[in-house]
Design an enzyme around this catalytic site. Structure first.
Site, PDB file in Angstrom:
ATOM      1  N   LYS A 134       0.773  -1.217   0.052  1.00 38.00           N
ATOM      2  CA  LYS A 134      -0.040   0.010  -0.080  1.00 38.00           C
ATOM      3  C   LYS A 134       0.831   1.302  -0.078  1.00 38.00           C
ATOM      4  CE  LYS A 134      -3.833  -1.958   2.701  1.00 38.00           C
ATOM      5  NZ  LYS A 134      -4.834  -1.837   3.739  1.00 38.00           N
ATOM      6  N   GLU A 157       0.974  -5.265   4.366  1.00 33.79           N
ATOM      7  CA  GLU A 157       0.204  -5.907   5.593  1.00 33.79           C
ATOM      8  C   GLU A 157      -0.087  -7.192   4.894  1.00 33.79           C
ATOM      9  OE1 GLU A 157      -2.463  -1.993   7.390  1.00 33.79           O
ATOM     10  OE2 GLU A 157      -3.164  -3.527   5.737  1.00 33.79           O
ATOM     11  N   HIS A 190     -15.555  -5.588   4.418  1.00 35.26           N
ATOM     12  CA  HIS A 190     -15.191  -4.397   4.648  1.00 35.26           C
ATOM     13  C   HIS A 190     -16.192  -3.774   5.695  1.00 35.26           C
ATOM     14  CE1 HIS A 190     -13.872  -0.073   3.788  1.00 35.26           C
ATOM     15  NE2 HIS A 190     -14.934   0.115   4.628  1.00 35.26           N
ATOM     16  N   ARG A 227     -12.899  12.537   7.389  1.00 35.43           N
ATOM     17  CA  ARG A 227     -13.859  13.458   6.441  1.00 35.43           C
ATOM     18  C   ARG A 227     -15.363  12.596   6.572  1.00 35.43           C
ATOM     19  NH1 ARG A 227     -11.271   9.667   2.649  1.00 35.43           N
ATOM     20  NH2 ARG A 227     -13.001   8.269   1.881  1.00 35.43           N
ATOM     21  N   VAL A 275     -19.030   9.102   1.456  1.00 40.00           N
ATOM     22  CA  VAL A 275     -19.955   9.360   0.478  1.00 40.00           C
ATOM     23  C   VAL A 275     -21.300   8.358   1.024  1.00 40.00           C
ATOM     24  CG1 VAL A 275     -20.687   8.403  -1.557  1.00 40.00           C
ATOM     25  CG2 VAL A 275     -18.567   9.056  -1.405  1.00 40.00           C
TER      26      VAL A 275
END
Lengths: 466, 180
Positions: free
Chosen positions: A158, A200, A208, A292, A295
C-alpha cells in the site's frame, strides 16, 4: 455559529452541505470550476465564485483561489466535503492561518491518519486489532521481501500516502514481490507524489466493515454504528448498508468499542470513519481511518436520525455533543446504491455528456442525494457519481424490496449508468442472503455488465420501464 | 489573410498558409484540393491549443475553423481532457469573446485585480484610452505572483468592469475593448 460557509466541493456533496447550511440558517458560498457553472449547488447557493477552469488542479484543488474566494465573500468557515482537499493537512493549516474555520478535524489529525503506516502505529498503541505488517514505510524492495516473508503471503502493498482503495497491490507469492513493489512505488509517486510504501497481510475473502465516529472538541466521542461496504469493484465501493449482517451483537460491540478507543486515543473530533477488514474466522483488523464525511454517510443518518453534516458544523463551531453513547439509537436497516455515470457493459467507462432525462425515485423509505437534473451536463473531469439512492426500512428484506422498487423508478433515459448493476444486485441470492464478501463483484460481474446469478431480467433496460 | 480573434497565446501568432488562386466561378478540383490542404494546416494550428478560432479567406472561398472547449457527445463517448489555458506568473492568457461588438477581457485566474503598475500610478488601460494588441491592461496578483493581463486586440477601452484591488473570480469580465 458560522455566518457563512464556503463549500469547496461539487456535485452531490456540495448539495448535501448546502442543504444543511440552509436548514441551520447559515449563508452559503459555492465555489466552482468552469465545468460546473450550471450545477445545482451553484444555482442554489447564496453566492458563488468561479475559481478556475475545469481541471481539478486549477479549481477544486486550487488552494489560493479558494482562499481568495473566502476573502471575497467573507466566509468564516469552509466545508471540504469528501475527496479534493478534505484530507489535505496543508489546506487545513492555510485555513487556520487565514482565520477561516476548516469544518473537520485538526490538520495534525488529518496528517496522522493520512500517513497510513503512522495511523497503524497510533491505532496499535490504542489496542485496535491490526493485521500483521509493518508500521513504517519500507526502505526498499529488499526489506519488503523480508517483511513479507515474516508476515506470510499473500500480502498487500500500500502507498503510505494513499488510502481510499488507491495505490494498492496484492502479492500472492515471493516471485511477484519485487515487480509489484516497483509498480506500487511508481503508482504512488504518480498519484500522491510520495513513493513510500508499506505492507500488510492480505486478508482473503474479507468483508469491509467500517464504524462511523463523531467527536466534539471537548473529548466527547460516540459511534453511530457500522456500515458494511463489501460490494466493491477494484476497491471502489458500489453499495453499502447498515447494519452489517455479518456481525452478531457481541462482535458489533467489540468492533465499535475498538473504533471509539482508537479515536479517543488520538483525541479525534469531527466526523470520521474507521475502516476494518472482517476475516472469515470472525477476526477484525484495522485498515485505515478517514477523517472526513464519507460518500455513504446517509446510510448511518437514516438509522441514527442524526445529521452528520450538521454535527460537523456544530462541532467545528465549538459546540459539545449533547448526546452520549447510550442516547444513540439506531433503527431499522438502510442500504445505499451509488448510481454512477459509467457503463458496466463497457468496462465501466465513464459516460460524460448531457443527461437529457433524469427522474429520481421517491416515496416512503427512500432518500435520494443528487445534484443531477434533466438537462444537466456530466463533465468528464471528475468522479462519475450521479446520485445516491438510499432505502431505509424496519428489516433488511423490506429495505431490499424498497430499493428494488426505487431502482425501477429511477429513469436516466438513454444515459449509461450503473443502475442496471444495482437492479441485478438486489436480486442476487448471495447478496440477499448477506453472505457476500469483498470478492463478490470480481467473482460474478462479467465484462458485459451481467451479474451472474442474479435474476435474468433484472438488469435489462426494460426492467425499469413504467 | 488569417485572423485569430480568440488569442490564447503568448504573442500575436504569425504564419503563412498557402491559399489557392481566386476562382472566377465554381472552384476547380485543384483549387478544392489546395483549400483542403490549407484547412488541414489551419486545423492543426487550432488543435495545438494556442489559437481557438481561425477564419481564412481566399478569393470567394472562406471558411472558419473553431475548437470546441468541451466536446460533449452521446452518453458513452469519452470527452478529452482540456489543458488549462493559463500559466501562473508571466504573461497570462486571456479569453476574448465577442460581446456587444466589443472584446471582453476576462480574468484567467482568481486573484486581486490591479489597474495600474503600482499604487498612485496611472492605470494601464483607463476608460476611453487606446490600447495596442498585446499591451498590458491589468495585473492579477495571486500569492505574490503578478500575472500580466494583455489586450487581445488593438482598440479603445469602452468599459471597465472591476474596481482596483477587487478580488476577481475566474472568467470575470475586466475590461471591454472596442476593436479598431
Amino acid at each position: 455559529m458560522f455566518r457563512k460557509v464556503l463549500i469547496c466541493n461539487r456535485g452531490e456533496i456540495a448539495m448535501r452541505i448546502l442543504r444543511t447550511c440552509r436548514d441551520l440558517g447559515i449563508a452559503t458560498v459555492s465555489v466552482y470550476s468552469e465545468a460546473d457553472r450550471d450545477s445545482r449547488a451553484v444555482r442554489l447557493a447564496d453566492e458563488s465564485v468561479c475559481i478556475g477552469p475545469a481541471p481539478s488542479a486549477h479549481s477544486y484543488l486550487n488552494v489560493p483561489a479558494i482562499m481568495y474566494a473566502c476573502a471575497r465573500t467573507g466566509a468564516d468557515a469552509v466545508h471540504p466535503g469528501y475527496g479534493f482537499l478534505s484530507e489535505d493537512p496543508h489546506f487545513a493549516e492555510v485555513c487556520a492561518e487565514a482565520g477561516v474555520t476548516f469544518i473537520g478535524p485538526s490538520a495534525d489529525l488529518i496528517a496522522l491518519m493520512g500517513d497510513k503506516p503512522a495511523a497503524r502505529r497510533a491505532m496499535a498503541e490504542a489496542g485496535v486489532p491490526m493485521a500483521r505488517g509493518i508500521d513504517r514505510p519500507l526502505s526498499g524492495a529488499a526489506e519488503a521481501a523480508q517483511v513479507a516473508g515474516v508476515t506470510g503471503y499473500p500480502v498487500i502493498l500500500k502507498a503510505a500516502a494513499g488510502g481510499g482503495g488507491r495505490g494498492m497491490k496484492i502479492v500472492q507469492s515471493p516471485a511477484d514481490l519485487a515487480s509489484a513493489y516497483a509498480e506500487t512505488q511508481q503508482a504512488a509517486r504518480a498519484a500522491f507524489r510520495d513513493d513510500r510504501v508499506y505492507l500488510e497481510k492480505f486478508i482473503t475473502s474479507a468483508r469491509h466493515v467500517e464504524v462511523q465516529l463523531l467527536g466534539d472538541q471537548e473529548g466527547g466521542i460516540v459511534h453511530l454504528g457500522e456500515r458494511d461496504c463489501s460490494i466493491q469493484r477494484r476497491q471502489q465501493k458500489l453499495a453499502e448498508e447498515s447494519p452489517s449482517v455479518a456481525l452478531d451483537d457481541e462482535l458489533r460491540d467489540r468492533i465499535c468499542r475498538a473504533a471509539v478507543a482508537g479515536a479517543r486515543k488520538v483525541g479525534y473530533h469531527s466526523a470520521g470513519t474507521m475502516e476494518f477488514l472482517l476475516a472469515a474466522d470472525g477476526e477484525f483488523y484495522f485498515m485505515e481511518m478517514n477523517t472526513r464525511i464519507q460518500v455513504e454517510h446517509p446510510v448511518t443518518e437514516m438509522r441514527a436520525g442524526i445529521d452528520l453534516v450538521e454535527w460537523m458544523i456544530r462541532i467545528a463551531a465549538g459546540e459539545r455533543l449533547p448526546f452520549a453513547q447510550e442516547d444513540v439509537h439506531l433503527s431499522g436497516h438502510a442500504i445505499e446504491c451509488r448510481i454512477n455515470a459509467e457503463d458496466p457493459a463497457r468496462d465501466w467507462r465513464g459516460s460524460p455528456g448531457l443527461l437529457e432525462r433524469f427522474v429520481p425515485p421517491g416515496g416512503p423509505r427512500v432518500r435520494v442525494d443528487t445534484h443531477a437534473f434533466p438537462g444537466c451536463r456530466i463533465p468528464p473531469h471528475y468522479d462519475s457519481l450521479l446520485a445516491k439512492v438510499i432505502a431505509h426500512a424496519p428489516t433488511r428484506d423490506e429495505a431490499l424490496a424498497t430499493m428494488s422498487r426505487a431502482l425501477t423508478e429511477l429513469d436516466c433515459g438513454d444515459a449509461a449508468t450503473t443502475v442496471s448493476f444495482h437492479r441485478q444486485l438486489m436480486t442476487h441470492p448471495e447478496f440477499r442472503a448477506g453472505t457476500h464478501r469483498l470478492d463478490f463483484v470480481s467473482a460474478y460481474l462479467g465484462a458485459d455488465g451481467v451479474l451472474r446469478g442474479s435474476s435474468p431480467a433484472a438488469g435489462s433496460p426494460l426492467a425499469g420501464a413504467a | 489573410m488569417i485572423e485569430h480573434p480568440n488569442h490564447n497565446g503568448r504573442g500575436p501568432a504569425t504564419g503563412q498558409v498557402p491559399c489557392g488562386p481566386a476562382p472566377d466561378d465554381l472552384p476547380t478540383e485543384a483549387v478544392i484540393a489546395r483549400v483542403i490542404d490549407a484547412a488541414r494546416v489551419l486545423a492543426g494550428i487550432v488543435s495545438d491549443g494556442h489559437v481557438g478560432r481561425i477564419a481564412v479567406s481566399a478569393g470567394a472561398v472562406r471558411w472558419e475553423i473553431e475548437r470546441h472547449e468541451e466536446p460533449f457527445g452521446l452518453a458513452g463517448t469519452r470527452a478529452r481532457e482540456m489543458e488549462p489555458a493559463t500559466s501562473a506568473g508571466g504573461r497570462s492568457a486571456v479569453d476574448a469573446e465577442q460581446a456587444g461588438g466589443g472584446q471582453v477581457v476576462t480574468a484567467p485566474l482568481v486573484g486581486v485585480y490591479y489597474q495600474a503598475p503600482g499604487p498612485g500610478l496611472p492605470p494601464f488601460a483607463a476608460l476611453g484610452s487606446r490600447v495596442a494588441a498585446g499591451q498590458q491592461v491589468a495585473i492579477i496578483e495571486a500569492m505574490k505572483t503578478m500575472n500580466e493581463i494583455v489586450a487581445p486586440c488593438a482598440g479603445v477601452v469602452s468599459h471597465v468592469h472591476v474596481q482596483d484591488t477587487e478580488i476577481v473570480e475566474h472568467g470575470q469580465p475586466l475590461i471591454t475593448i472596442q476593436p479598431g
